[in-house]
Enzyme design. Structure first.
Site, PDB file in Angstrom:
ATOM      1  N   PRO A   1       0.844  -1.209   0.000  1.00 12.77           N
ATOM      2  CA  PRO A   1       0.000   0.000   0.000  1.00 12.77           C
ATOM      3  C   PRO A   1       0.875   1.254   0.000  1.00 12.77           C
ATOM      4  O   PRO A   1       1.505   1.569   0.996  1.00 12.77           O
ATOM      5  CB  PRO A   1      -0.802  -0.135   1.297  1.00 12.77           C
ATOM      6  CG  PRO A   1       0.013  -1.029   2.171  1.00 12.77           C
ATOM      7  CD  PRO A   1       0.762  -1.947   1.272  1.00 12.77           C
TER       8      PRO A   1
ATOM      9  N   ASP B   1       5.873   2.142   2.016  1.00 11.51           N
ATOM     10  CA  ASP B   1       4.960   1.022   2.224  1.00 11.51           C
ATOM     11  C   ASP B   1       4.263   1.229   3.573  1.00 11.51           C
ATOM     12  O   ASP B   1       4.902   1.157   4.623  1.00 11.51           O
ATOM     13  CB  ASP B   1       5.752  -0.287   2.219  1.00 11.51           C
ATOM     14  CG  ASP B   1       4.876  -1.526   2.307  1.00 11.51           C
ATOM     15  OD1 ASP B   1       3.710  -1.410   2.735  1.00 11.51           O
ATOM     16  OD2 ASP B   1       5.361  -2.620   1.961  1.00 11.51           O
ATOM     17  N   HIS B   2       2.945   1.446   3.524  1.00 14.59           N
ATOM     18  CA  HIS B   2       2.223   1.780   4.750  1.00 14.59           C
ATOM     19  C   HIS B   2       2.081   0.595   5.702  1.00 14.59           C
ATOM     20  O   HIS B   2       1.657   0.752   6.848  1.00 14.59           O
ATOM     21  CB  HIS B   2       0.841   2.336   4.416  1.00 14.59           C
ATOM     22  CG  HIS B   2       0.402   3.449   5.317  1.00 14.59           C
ATOM     23  ND1 HIS B   2       0.823   3.555   6.626  1.00 14.59           N
ATOM     24  CD2 HIS B   2      -0.399   4.522   5.110  1.00 14.59           C
ATOM     25  CE1 HIS B   2       0.278   4.618   7.182  1.00 14.59           C
ATOM     26  NE2 HIS B   2      -0.469   5.231   6.280  1.00 14.59           N
ATOM     27  N   ARG B   3       2.433  -0.602   5.240  1.00 12.36           N
ATOM     28  CA  ARG B   3       2.461  -1.744   6.165  1.00 12.36           C
ATOM     29  C   ARG B   3       3.629  -1.607   7.138  1.00 12.36           C
ATOM     30  O   ARG B   3       3.550  -2.041   8.294  1.00 12.36           O
ATOM     31  CB  ARG B   3       2.614  -3.058   5.395  1.00 12.36           C
ATOM     32  CG  ARG B   3       1.472  -3.401   4.452  1.00 12.36           C
ATOM     33  CD  ARG B   3       1.810  -4.643   3.642  1.00 12.36           C
ATOM     34  NE  ARG B   3       3.027  -4.456   2.843  1.00 12.36           N
ATOM     35  CZ  ARG B   3       3.598  -5.407   2.114  1.00 12.36           C
ATOM     36  NH1 ARG B   3       3.057  -6.631   2.076  1.00 12.36           N
ATOM     37  NH2 ARG B   3       4.696  -5.163   1.431  1.00 12.36           N
TER      38      ARG B   3
END
Length: 417
Positions: free
Chosen positions: A212, A388-390
């Site tokens: 994401p 990467d929003h993870r």
């Protein structure tokens, strides 16, 4: 008694499944020695020269230039006992040692018979015979960028003799110019999706739909950085060094990573773990005639500014020449893409698979800027960070981008990191 072995196409980098034969350096009947370069192939990552792991005599080339071959497939047959010195299936100790294959290269012994070669008459009549080149063969010699140019312009390299020398860009352009006015009525052309373009497409699609993405932007006044650059150019420690603004960005990223290690981590889906890296293998996105490649500067965090500048110069030169090896493009931890070299302000870059962030470094331009309450013309730069929003929350991504910006806006801030 002849003893034939088949040279198998090796996996020249982690996970490759196929490669295109660019050109042979040997022909049937040629004697070869251990580790002699016999073929140049183009993988999804780079053009690679492959050495033969045995000594002997080449008996047959099993693949034509331009063909794509799967890893593990035989591409060449060699007689490792052309003098018939081996008896009862054994060879002298010295010869046995000489025939040991290199690490990563497979082989298989085949019966003493040759695959039937197509007679010259079976070849398409419109394909002219190329002029002889090195070692008495008939393979046109040209670097990967020249081969790509020829493919784009529709020039058949086998029609260019170049007097036995390596075919150059000028040779291709001269061959293409007379044909330019001819119109066939076609307004489209089709090019196979392979090599670097295919690998890049697969990686970008995988990243875009797996990680994401979040992108943040920052505009900064880098006038102090540019002034320091001019000063350092005259410093003895930077003699002979091409000090570019990108070198400052590389140093800033390495320093900022220490305060925000999340941007230098990997999401391991299979293991259910986040892997934090205590080192920086800095990727530098480079546009080359073969397509986009991202070679790495290993342990960039341990380098000085001068060392980073030298590494960047070497990296970009090697990439443009098409000589970046597959190993040089593996296991990066964070990447910079210099869109500013094209005069572009910024963009929303896609994260390289296996990494957590990528920084877009825009063009440095003279722009109006408020300094101490008054309008002035300053050197202004735009940065964009995709993460990467993870792995990286908004706060962490913002902190990292702000740190990089602060270091570029005022290089003296480096002493506080």
């Amino acid at each position: 008694m002849p003893e034939f072995k088949q040279f198998l196409l090796a996996d020249t980098a982690e996970g490759l499944t196929e490669a295109e034969i660019l050109g042979w350096r040997v022909q049937p009947g040629d004697a070869v020695t251990v580790n002699q370069i016999v073929v140049e192939v183009e993988t999804a990552k780079a053009a690679v020269e492959l050495p033969i792991p045995w000594a002997g005599k080449v008996t047959e080339l099993l693949v034509e230039p331009g063909q794509t071959v799967e890893v593990g497939a035989p591409i060449l047959t060699i007689d490792v006992d052309p003098a018939g010195v081996a008896k009862n299936g054994s060879a002298p100790a010295a010869a046995e040692e000489e025939m040991k294959p290199l690490v990563g290269y497979g082989s298989k012994t085949v019966q003493a018979k040759r695959r039937t070669r197509k007679a010259p008459a079976e070849k398409a009549p419109e394909q002219p015979q190329p002029e002889p080149v090195a070692k008495g063969g008939y393979v046109p010699l040209a670097k990967p960028p020249v081969r790509k140019l020829a493919k784009d312009l529709g020039v058949d390299l086998t029609t260019l003799s170049a007097g036995g020398e390596v075919i150059t860009r000028e040779d291709v352009e001269r061959a293409a110019s007379p044909a330019a006015p001819k119109k066939t009525g076609e307004r489209e052309r089709r090019v196979p999706i392979k090599g670097v373009r295919k690998a890049t497409a697969q990686a970008m699609v995988s990243s875009a739909f797996t990680a994401p993405h979040v992108t943040e932007f920052l505009t900064i006044d880098v006038t102090p950085m540019m002034e320091l650059r001019e000063k350092l150019k005259k410093h003895p420690g930077f003699a002979g060094v091409k000090l570019t603004p990108l070198a400052f960005a590389a140093k800033a990223v390495c320093l900022a990573v220490k305060r925000t290690p999340d941007v230098n981590a990997t999401w391991d889906e299979e293991a259910g773990e986040i892997v934090y890296k205590d080192y920086v293998h800095l990727g530098i996105a480079a546009a080359t005639p073969r397509g986009l490649v991202v070679p790495k500067i290993r342990d960039a965090d341990a380098m000085s500014l001068a060392e980073l500048a030298g590494a960047l110069e070497q990296l970009t030169s090697t990439a443009r020449e098409g000589k970046t090896t597959p190993a040089d493009m593996l296991n990066g931890t964070i990447t910079i893409t210099n869109v500013g070299v094209f005069g572009v302000d910024t963009g929303t870059p896609i994260i390289n698979p296996g990494e957590a962030a990528i920084l877009a470094f825009g063009a440095i331009k003279d722009m109006p800027w408020v300094v101490d309450g008054e309008l002035a013309v300053r050197k202004v730069l735009q940065l964009a960070l995709s993460f990467d929003h993870r792995l990286v929350d908004g706060q962490q991504g913002s902190q990292f981008l702000a740190d990089v910006g602060a270091l570029l806006a005022d290089p003296a801030m480096a002493i506080t990191f």
